[in-house]
Enzyme design. Sequence first.
Site, PDB file in Angstrom:
ATOM      1  N   ASP A  21       0.973  -1.057  -0.058  1.00  0.00           N
ATOM      2  CA  ASP A  21       0.108   0.023   0.155  1.00  0.00           C
ATOM      3  C   ASP A  21       0.999   1.151   0.004  1.00  0.00           C
ATOM      4  O   ASP A  21       1.658   1.402   1.011  1.00  0.00           O
ATOM      5  CB  ASP A  21      -0.904  -0.227   1.111  1.00  0.00           C
ATOM      6  CG  ASP A  21      -1.574   1.336   1.469  1.00  0.00           C
ATOM      7  OD1 ASP A  21      -2.000   2.080   0.479  1.00  0.00           O
ATOM      8  OD2 ASP A  21      -2.017   1.544   2.578  1.00  0.00           O
ATOM      9  N   ASP A  29      -2.073  -1.489  -3.783  1.00  0.00           N
ATOM     10  CA  ASP A  29      -2.275  -0.597  -5.039  1.00  0.00           C
ATOM     11  C   ASP A  29      -1.272  -1.071  -5.922  1.00  0.00           C
ATOM     12  O   ASP A  29      -0.137  -1.701  -5.668  1.00  0.00           O
ATOM     13  CB  ASP A  29      -2.676   0.703  -4.672  1.00  0.00           C
ATOM     14  CG  ASP A  29      -1.419   1.547  -3.777  1.00  0.00           C
ATOM     15  OD1 ASP A  29      -0.125   1.292  -4.380  1.00  0.00           O
ATOM     16  OD2 ASP A  29      -1.698   2.078  -2.698  1.00  0.00           O
ATOM     17  N   ASP A  98      -6.128 -11.197 -14.769  1.00  0.00           N
ATOM     18  CA  ASP A  98      -7.328 -12.229 -14.125  1.00  0.00           C
ATOM     19  C   ASP A  98      -8.698 -11.778 -14.746  1.00  0.00           C
ATOM     20  O   ASP A  98      -8.938 -10.471 -14.682  1.00  0.00           O
ATOM     21  CB  ASP A  98      -7.617 -12.085 -12.830  1.00  0.00           C
ATOM     22  CG  ASP A  98      -7.963 -13.203 -11.944  1.00  0.00           C
ATOM     23  OD1 ASP A  98      -8.745 -14.011 -12.696  1.00  0.00           O
ATOM     24  OD2 ASP A  98      -7.385 -13.891 -11.019  1.00  0.00           O
ATOM     25  N   GLU A 255      -9.199 -21.493 -14.895  1.00  0.00           N
ATOM     26  CA  GLU A 255      -9.566 -22.108 -13.445  1.00  0.00           C
ATOM     27  C   GLU A 255     -10.484 -23.054 -13.575  1.00  0.00           C
ATOM     28  O   GLU A 255     -11.602 -22.633 -14.273  1.00  0.00           O
ATOM     29  CB  GLU A 255     -10.058 -20.918 -12.380  1.00  0.00           C
ATOM     30  CG  GLU A 255     -10.076 -21.785 -11.325  1.00  0.00           C
ATOM     31  CD  GLU A 255     -10.838 -20.675 -10.135  1.00  0.00           C
ATOM     32  OE1 GLU A 255     -10.627 -21.025  -8.794  1.00  0.00           O
ATOM     33  OE2 GLU A 255     -11.559 -19.885 -10.412  1.00  0.00           O
ATOM     34  N   HIS A 328      -4.853 -17.513  -3.816  1.00  0.00           N
ATOM     35  CA  HIS A 328      -5.639 -16.856  -3.006  1.00  0.00           C
ATOM     36  C   HIS A 328      -6.875 -17.315  -2.546  1.00  0.00           C
ATOM     37  O   HIS A 328      -7.620 -16.833  -1.504  1.00  0.00           O
ATOM     38  CB  HIS A 328      -6.105 -15.365  -3.839  1.00  0.00           C
ATOM     39  CG  HIS A 328      -6.883 -15.846  -5.119  1.00  0.00           C
ATOM     40  ND1 HIS A 328      -6.360 -16.312  -5.974  1.00  0.00           N
ATOM     41  CD2 HIS A 328      -8.166 -15.412  -5.255  1.00  0.00           C
ATOM     42  CE1 HIS A 328      -7.344 -16.654  -6.889  1.00  0.00           C
ATOM     43  NE2 HIS A 328      -8.499 -16.041  -6.471  1.00  0.00           N
ATOM     44  N   ASP A 329      -7.221 -18.628  -2.893  1.00  0.00           N
ATOM     45  CA  ASP A 329      -8.426 -19.332  -2.549  1.00  0.00           C
ATOM     46  C   ASP A 329      -8.079 -20.359  -1.513  1.00  0.00           C
ATOM     47  O   ASP A 329      -8.946 -21.200  -1.441  1.00  0.00           O
ATOM     48  CB  ASP A 329      -9.023 -19.756  -3.958  1.00  0.00           C
ATOM     49  CG  ASP A 329      -9.773 -18.859  -4.579  1.00  0.00           C
ATOM     50  OD1 ASP A 329     -10.321 -17.899  -4.084  1.00  0.00           O
ATOM     51  OD2 ASP A 329     -10.099 -18.909  -5.929  1.00  0.00           O
TER      52      ASP A 329
END
Length: 553
Positions: A21, A29, A98, A255, A328-329
């Site tokens: 950040d 960001d 993505d 995916e 991330h999952d």
Amino acid sequence: MKKTWWKEGVVYQIYPRSFNDTTGNGIGDIYGIIEKLDYIKSLGVDIIWLCPVYDSPNDDNGYDISDYRAISEDFGGSEAFGKLLEGMHKRGLKLVMDLVLNHSSDEHAWFKESRKSKDNPYRDYYFWKPSKNGNPPNNWVSFFSGSAWKKDNITDEYFLHLFTKKQPDLNWENPKVRKEIHDIVEYWCKKGVDGFRMDVISLISKNLDFPDSPYPDDYGKTIKNYYANGSKIHQYLNELNREVLSKYDIMTVGEGPGIDLDNGLNYVNEDRNELNMIFHFDHMFIDNGLGGKYDPIDLSLPKFKKVFGDWDEKLKDKGWGSIFLGNHDFSRMVSRFGNDSTFHTESAKLLAMLLLTLRGTVYIYQGDEIGMSNVAYPSIEDYNDVETLGSWNEALARGEDMTEFLKLVHKQSRDNARTPIQWNSTKNAGFSIGNPWLKVNKKYQTINVEAQEQDENSILNFYRRMIAFRKANPVMVYGDYECINKADKNLYIYKRWNDHESYIILLNFSNDMQSINNSELNLSKTELKVSNYDNTNSIEALQPWEAQLRKYN
């Protein structure tokens, strides 16, 4: 075998809101990524997969897109994105975006129009159905708990959402929708991006009869047989490839929930012109019981090895695989597949060696290169993930012991992978001068980038070493693979070879010393190339979580 840059590349996945950040608002960001490009390049990776940075109300952290052509001002907007792309290309890094093409946000202009009336021109951009005997159209359950249908009072009909209520599924049956999607993909290709990771792409073709699922207690079967692999999936992907993808030198990875060995090759067979790679989840759901991730079962190493062996065999002639252990999952890979306490460093390095010595394109998730581990927040109030909160509310409604369920959350929540990157030991781990959107993992004072940069034996420097080794030895990319101890519950031993050289990799997935059958493996004729222990060269036994990479003389 056809050789290409995306087969040889190593991918680094960035979850932008947790990366770095620069504004102090607690959310990572794009300028934060630009600031760290030299660090990313120093790892030896070639490709960055960037999780969604489009305009979004963030009901599912950007996987609910309200404008496919706009970069969110929360992340720095289009100016920041242009600078990122320029800075990456200058360093020889490629950018994979993505793309979420199965569903949009309910705040997208298409859906706003679609819900206005039954005869709106955008009505069939989505799936609308009347109620069935006063109930939803069928018994389908959302990935995030509850019915996959939501009633909209404006027209008194239900719309389909396989994910949150704010993520209505797009109707790919409608040629106008497909044309819109082709145009979006073309837009980003023209901007100069180098490829796409396509979110839940296996779900885009629906069963238009919308039958009830006969598997209410086996969610995996419902996904495979009712949500994924619809009758027109390959027609749609082939059309997308023909109309747009084939015109650019890009990489595509889809995916694939519900994709398995029976149908996986159909998505990536180089003769079919659909996708380059898919993410299957056979190894990532390996510890899930019938009820999914919050109904866990013990992890079996023989089963784990079988997944990698079966997929390598299936894809080796005409396809290509994706090699990953975290994203991330899922929970942090060292907490899930390694030992994040007693043998934290050793097991994190072992998993790095596994990733970087298998055939397929390797994906490294941010923070795994320093061995970031699961977080155990004391209260459900500390969690942000929509899937975690949905599962919590369901468990609460069932009357479960919530103290015990919180232990499952500690182990299984997607927020484990989403805590801010631990850059140094200063406040908030150097991620932000503000209040982070998700609390920093308390281990940041001992596990951080700055400390590992200064330690030549760190996990970080082991990743650099293994990536460099893979780059210097194409046999690790393209060579043949064979597991030679399939039934062993503690050791994973496999060979990689081509016409010119042969290697053996020995991995001890246990907290105990394990003896090796040396005569069978002919290890006396090998030379140690890389290990995760300093004091190692034994060919008789492996120390706990020891990893050895050996070359046959």
